[in-house]
Design an enzyme around this catalytic site. Structure first.
Site, PDB file in Angstrom:
ATOM      1  N   ASP A  35       0.837  -1.200   0.000  1.00  2.48           N
ATOM      2  CA  ASP A  35       0.000   0.000   0.000  1.00  2.48           C
ATOM      3  C   ASP A  35       0.874   1.252   0.000  1.00  2.48           C
ATOM      4  OD1 ASP A  35       0.895   0.145   2.672  1.00  2.48           O
ATOM      5  OD2 ASP A  35      -0.862  -0.933   3.408  1.00  2.48           O
ATOM      6  N   SER A  36       0.405   2.322   0.635  1.00  5.68           N
ATOM      7  CA  SER A  36       1.148   3.588   0.594  1.00  5.68           C
ATOM      8  C   SER A  36       2.492   3.499   1.305  1.00  5.68           C
ATOM      9  CB  SER A  36       0.314   4.712   1.224  1.00  5.68           C
ATOM     10  OG  SER A  36       0.035   4.428   2.585  1.00  5.68           O
ATOM     11  N   ILE A  37       2.623   2.581   2.265  1.00  4.41           N
ATOM     12  CA  ILE A  37       3.902   2.437   2.952  1.00  4.41           C
ATOM     13  C   ILE A  37       4.962   1.972   1.959  1.00  4.41           C
ATOM     14  CG2 ILE A  37       5.124   1.308   4.840  1.00  4.41           C
ATOM     15  CD1 ILE A  37       2.421   0.947   6.229  1.00  4.41           C
ATOM     16  N   GLY A  40       5.578   4.821  -0.673  1.00  2.00           N
ATOM     17  CA  GLY A  40       6.410   5.904  -0.160  1.00  2.00           C
ATOM     18  C   GLY A  40       7.841   5.508   0.128  1.00  2.00           C
TER      19      GLY A  40
END
Length: 235
Positions: A35-37, A40
């Site tokens: 996901d966004s982890i 990023g």
């Protein structure tokens, strides 16, 4: 800036395992799926990056591919997997990391990302067994638990007086990943446990039926360790 000699160019091509159509070099891949982890990871403003470290360590040998999708849960992952995963002919995958759960663990009727715990564990098994992954001979899978939650870090994110994520629920989803890993024989990185150890917590501190509060719970003083590790409340 270095200039490759013809010999260096020949060496670079021999480091690949396969040749594709028309003699095109096809490098093996590590795919970081999450996901966004995951998305990023690589942001230079956030310090150490696993993605960048792998790129450095495996340069000229293996392509490191970031397939992080902000906001995704495991159901979204299952839907998109066939469309973003290469075939063995397009690029043989040696390793895939599955790093989902932070969004699945959001509370019902909050962000719209919640996936019930039983469905979450089923989805993890389906991802592990998905033909898009298993079609790659010898592929290794690595599960990563969702991180802890620093409820203090969500000030300004959630509705006033209402949190979309809690420390206790995050623990349950991390435990589910460990159980799926044990059942399937897939290796697990216990990110939740490592972060909590940094916060001074151990398994002996709270049992499954204990009412003791976990670090990260807003009823306790804020954990400096979690505040340092979890830059937006969840990593």
């Amino acid at each position: 800036m270095s200039v490759k000699t013809p010999q260096a160019l020949r060496d670079a091509t021999t480091e690949s395992k396969q040749a594709g159509e028309n003699g095109r070099v096809v490098y093996e891949q590590f795919i970081l799926f999450g996901d966004s982890i995951t998305e990023g990871d690589g942001n230079p403003e956030l310090g150490f990056s696993c993605y960048q470290a792998l790129q450095h360590d495996y340069k000229r040998r293996i392509d490191i591919v970031n397939r992080g999708f902000s906001g995704y849960n495991t159901s979204n992952a299952l839907a998109v997997l066939p469309r973003i995963f290469p075939t063995p002919q397009q690029g043989p995958v040696r390793l895939v990391t599955l790093f989902f759960g932070a969004n699945d663990a959001s509370l019902p009727d909050t962000t719209g990302q919640h996936i019930p715990l039983t469905t979450y564990t089923t989805n993890l098994r389906l991802l592990i067994q998905h033909p898009a992954i298993t079609s790659h001979s010898g592929v290794r899978i690595l599960l990563i638990t969702p991180p802890p939650i620093d409820e203090w870090g969500f000030d300004g994110w959630d509705e006033p007086g209402r949190s979309a994520r809690t420390a206790g629920v995050a623990r349950a989803y991390a435990e589910a990943v460990r159980h799926v890993g044990e059942e399937t024989g897939v290796a697990v990185v216990d990110l939740w446990g490592k972060c909590m150890a940094e916060a001074g917590w151990t398994d002996d501190d709270t049992g499954k039926d204990s009412k003791l509060l976990l670090p990260g719970n807003k009823k306790l003083e804020r954990s400096e360790a979690l505040a340092r590790l979890l830059y937006d409340g969840e990593f």
